[in-house]
Design an enzyme around this catalytic site. Sequence first.
Site, PDB file in Angstrom:
ATOM      1  N   ASN A  10      35.753  21.567  68.436  1.00  0.00           N
ATOM      2  CA  ASN A  10      35.046  22.843  68.581  1.00  0.00           C
ATOM      3  C   ASN A  10      36.032  23.964  68.253  1.00  0.00           C
ATOM      4  OD1 ASN A  10      33.629  25.094  69.377  1.00  0.00           O
ATOM      5  ND2 ASN A  10      33.538  24.562  71.547  1.00  0.00           N
ATOM      6  N   LYS A  12      35.509  27.058  68.006  1.00  0.00           N
ATOM      7  CA  LYS A  12      35.163  28.323  68.674  1.00  0.00           C
ATOM      8  C   LYS A  12      35.259  29.483  67.665  1.00  0.00           C
ATOM      9  CE  LYS A  12      36.490  26.130  72.959  1.00  0.00           C
ATOM     10  NZ  LYS A  12      37.007  26.207  74.305  1.00  0.00           N
ATOM     11  N   HIS A  97      27.484  24.935  76.258  1.00  0.00           N
ATOM     12  CA  HIS A  97      28.926  25.078  76.468  1.00  0.00           C
ATOM     13  C   HIS A  97      29.192  26.085  77.592  1.00  0.00           C
ATOM     14  CE1 HIS A  97      33.166  25.815  75.799  1.00  0.00           C
ATOM     15  NE2 HIS A  97      33.182  24.683  75.124  1.00  0.00           N
ATOM     16  N   GLU A  99      31.290  28.320  77.885  1.00  0.00           N
ATOM     17  CA  GLU A  99      31.525  29.704  77.438  1.00  0.00           C
ATOM     18  C   GLU A  99      30.202  30.419  77.166  1.00  0.00           C
ATOM     19  OE1 GLU A  99      34.354  28.661  74.396  1.00  0.00           O
ATOM     20  OE2 GLU A  99      35.753  28.088  75.971  1.00  0.00           O
ATOM     21  N   GLU A 169      32.737  18.790  80.483  1.00  0.00           N
ATOM     22  CA  GLU A 169      33.843  19.727  80.292  1.00  0.00           C
ATOM     23  C   GLU A 169      34.049  20.530  81.582  1.00  0.00           C
ATOM     24  OE1 GLU A 169      34.546  20.528  75.796  1.00  0.00           O
ATOM     25  OE2 GLU A 169      33.231  22.067  76.598  1.00  0.00           O
ATOM     26  N   GLY A 175      41.070  25.069  78.121  1.00  0.00           N
ATOM     27  CA  GLY A 175      42.068  26.042  77.655  1.00  0.00           C
ATOM     28  C   GLY A 175      43.159  26.345  78.680  1.00  0.00           C
ATOM     29  N   SER A 215      41.379  20.604  77.669  1.00  0.00           N
ATOM     30  CA  SER A 215      42.824  20.378  77.484  1.00  0.00           C
ATOM     31  C   SER A 215      43.147  18.943  77.071  1.00  0.00           C
ATOM     32  CB  SER A 215      43.598  20.765  78.743  1.00  0.00           C
ATOM     33  OG  SER A 215      43.476  22.153  78.978  1.00  0.00           O
TER      34      SER A 215
HETATM   35  P1  13P Z   1      40.274  23.029  75.102  1.00  0.00           P
HETATM   36  O1  13P Z   1      40.467  21.683  74.461  1.00  0.00           O
HETATM   37  O2  13P Z   1      40.957  24.140  74.369  1.00  0.00           O
HETATM   38  O3  13P Z   1      40.599  22.983  76.565  1.00  0.00           O
HETATM   39  O4  13P Z   1      38.712  23.381  74.987  1.00  0.00           O
HETATM   40  C1  13P Z   1      37.765  22.427  75.307  1.00  0.00           C
HETATM   41  C2  13P Z   1      36.436  22.914  74.876  1.00  0.00           C
HETATM   42  O5  13P Z   1      35.934  23.901  75.385  1.00  0.00           O
HETATM   43  C3  13P Z   1      35.753  22.186  73.792  1.00  0.00           C
HETATM   44  O6  13P Z   1      34.426  22.579  73.679  1.00  0.00           O
END
Ligand code: 13P
Length: 252
Positions: A10, A12, A97, A99, A169, A175, A215
């Site tokens: 992803n 983003k 997601h 976010e 997740e 992150g 992560s």
């Molecule tokens: P990270 O791997 O940067 O922690 O993000 C995970 C994520 O949100 C994938 O959709």
Amino acid sequence: MNRKKIVAGNWKMNTNLNEALELMNFIQNNSVSSSQVEKILFPPFAFIKSIKDALSIINKIKIGAQNCSEYNFGAYTGEISANMLKSISCDYVLIGHSERRRYFNETSKQFSLKIEQALKADLKIIFCVGENLEQRKSNSHFNIVKTQLNEVLSHVPKDKINKLVLAYEPVWAIGTGETASPLLAQEMHLYLRNVISQIFSEDLAQNISILYGGSCNSQNAKELFDCPDVDGGLIGGASLIGHEFCKIINSF
Ligand code: 13P
């Protein structure tokens, strides 16, 4: 049991067009074949078509969008419909997601509508669930993800569940550099599979791929993917670094 192994990246809101094409090319040339692991990239909307057009027919990578509209078409400025994505040969769409939940206040009702649109357009879906730190600390994480699943998946027809992949997740791991331990990931993935079994059937639960995200990197991917109920990963930050992402794909 017929579970697909999947590693998805992803991206983003990162990369420009040239960087996106370079990254895709690197991954295409340096990862194990798609018959061993399904590879999916989720670039920004703006680059999907260019990336699709530049894909080699060997070692096929699937391409997904990071979101789609809950509406079909019409006066919804700035929105992108599932049908539009299908018309540029997009394979997947990411829905739910954290976010989207956190920064754009998207709700289970919207995720249900988006999934409905995506299914109508014949797109595959990665649906994400996960608890935040507070919820984990107060020991309500199982109830939270159960509600997230129930509120949305109870609207999905049983014969369409094979179009869905789940991603666990935990928000506290996204992150942050703090990944879930294999033990903790396995515990939750098994739980999610049980919830799916209650909503649909044991057979469907055994066949749905459940990815871990948060992560995940080349150091911890193998031990996570070795867990019996972890079928791959949804990778954020590490998917933007070609060699890191390829190591993750190749760690199965
Ligand atoms: P990270 O791997 O940067 O922690 O993000 C995970 C994520 O949100 C994938 O959709």
